[in-house]
Write a protein that holds these residues in place. Structure first.
Motif, PDB file in Angstrom:
ATOM      1  N   SER A   1     -15.684 -11.233   2.543  1.00  0.00           N
ATOM      2  CA  SER A   1     -15.740  -9.828   2.943  1.00  0.00           C
ATOM      3  C   SER A   1     -16.773  -9.619   4.037  1.00  0.00           C
ATOM      4  O   SER A   1     -17.745 -10.355   4.159  1.00  0.00           O
ATOM      5  CB  SER A   1     -16.091  -8.956   1.729  1.00  0.00           C
ATOM      6  OG  SER A   1     -17.326  -9.362   1.162  1.00  0.00           O
TER       7      SER A   1
ATOM      8  N   ARG B   1      -8.080  -6.421   6.078  1.00  0.00           N
ATOM      9  CA  ARG B   1      -8.592  -7.505   5.232  1.00  0.00           C
ATOM     10  C   ARG B   1      -8.163  -8.869   5.761  1.00  0.00           C
ATOM     11  O   ARG B   1      -8.422  -9.898   5.140  1.00  0.00           O
ATOM     12  CB  ARG B   1      -8.149  -7.304   3.780  1.00  0.00           C
ATOM     13  CG  ARG B   1      -8.872  -8.198   2.767  1.00  0.00           C
ATOM     14  CD  ARG B   1      -8.716  -7.700   1.347  1.00  0.00           C
ATOM     15  NE  ARG B   1      -9.472  -6.479   1.167  1.00  0.00           N
ATOM     16  CZ  ARG B   1      -9.135  -5.484   0.355  1.00  0.00           C
ATOM     17  NH1 ARG B   1      -8.021  -5.554  -0.345  1.00  0.00           N
ATOM     18  NH2 ARG B   1      -9.896  -4.419   0.261  1.00  0.00           N
TER      19      ARG B   1
ATOM     20  N   ASN C   1     -11.849 -10.234   8.077  1.00  0.00           N
ATOM     21  CA  ASN C   1     -11.906  -9.360   6.900  1.00  0.00           C
ATOM     22  C   ASN C   1     -13.009  -8.327   7.117  1.00  0.00           C
ATOM     23  O   ASN C   1     -14.195  -8.650   7.032  1.00  0.00           O
ATOM     24  CB  ASN C   1     -12.174 -10.195   5.645  1.00  0.00           C
ATOM     25  CG  ASN C   1     -12.147  -9.363   4.374  1.00  0.00           C
ATOM     26  OD1 ASN C   1     -12.006  -8.143   4.410  1.00  0.00           O
ATOM     27  ND2 ASN C   1     -12.287 -10.028   3.240  1.00  0.00           N
TER      28      ASN C   1
END
Length: 264
Positions: free
Chosen positions: A118, A155, A214
């Protein structure tokens, strides 16, 4: 894309049997196809729980971006370490779709449990998979990419260049960028394919594709399983610096047996 059955009941026709002819033809024309809702909610929970465990327990391979940052990391061949990951890599619905799209018997070559971290991951650059596979006598090799979490555009969903799997002659890039080998591809459309958890894409090993960074606060987790022609043999290319290693075969030997099981 095509509609898939709701796995909450047991009465629906299997997805592979319900694939329309035009969708199979579209795969062969464009080199990829998106099949939604291949996995049901209970399957997603089972496989995602095990995926987290494998990413925590197993050694991972890292792909670092030249300009800094990490593209992603992955557990190599998790199907050999985890019963749930093997169950997913050989999922009867996914493998039946793969053989329907390929139009021939297939074997599994390998799978990879992929993680794109992330907030801060680097984009996956445009590339083709074929030079990484030391496979000969395999006119059809394809990858099933199974989303275990929602993968919207932000993402890092996959992006494909439709039709780019049809390379003229022997012009496949080995250690080169696809655009350097075929500059005209810069002007071809690129199609981003966001997925919900349980969706799959299938793409040809020669299709030019990429994935975005992401930009969310949630990790992108997926399983990519590579399927090859059932008659494939081991044929390493010494010119490819990133080709997969096959420790249990000599060049020219068949890729068969328990390590490379038939899908049917």
């Amino acid at each position: 894309m095509t509609k898939a059955p709701d796995h909450s009941s047991g009465s629906e026709i299997p997805i592979a049997e319900a694939l329309p002819v035009d969708l199979v033809e579209r795969y062969r024309r464009d080199g990829y196809v998106h099949i939604p809702r291949v996995l049901g909610a209970m399957e997603i929970d089972e496989f995602l729980t095990d995926a987290h465990a494998q990413l925590h327990q197993q050694p991972t391979v890292s792909w670092d971006a030249p300009e800094g940052g990490k593209v992603m990391d992955w557990v190599a061949e998790p199907e050999n370490a985890s019963a749930p990951m093997r169950k997913l890599a050989l999922h009867p619905e996914i493998t039946a779709i793969a053989e329907r799209l390929a139009g021939r018997p297939l074997r599994m070559f390998k799978s990879e449990l992929l993680r794109k971290h992330s907030s801060g991951s680097a984009p996956t650059p445009l590339h083709i998979d074929d030079p990484a596979f030391p496979i000969a006598a395999a006119p059809v090799t394809l990858t099933a990419w199974v989303a275990l979490v929602d993968v919207p555009v932000e993402r890092g969903c996959l992006t494909f260049i439709p039709g780019s799997h049809r390379w003229p002659g022997d012009t496949l890039p080995v250690n080169e960028e696809p655009f350097d080998v075929r500059p005209e591809l810069r002007w071809w459309p690129q199609v981003a394919v966001p997925l919900r958890a349980g969706d799959c894409t299938f793409h040809h090993s020669r299709l030019v594709h990429s994935a975005g960074a992401n930009h969310t606060d949630s990790t992108r987790i997926s399983l990519a399983s590579v399927y090859m022609d059932a008659q494939a043999v081991y044929h390493p290319n010494p010119d490819s610096w990133y080709q997969d290693k096959v420790p249990d075969r000599e060049p020219g030997q068949a890729l068969d047996g328990d390590r490379y099981p038939r899908l049917s």
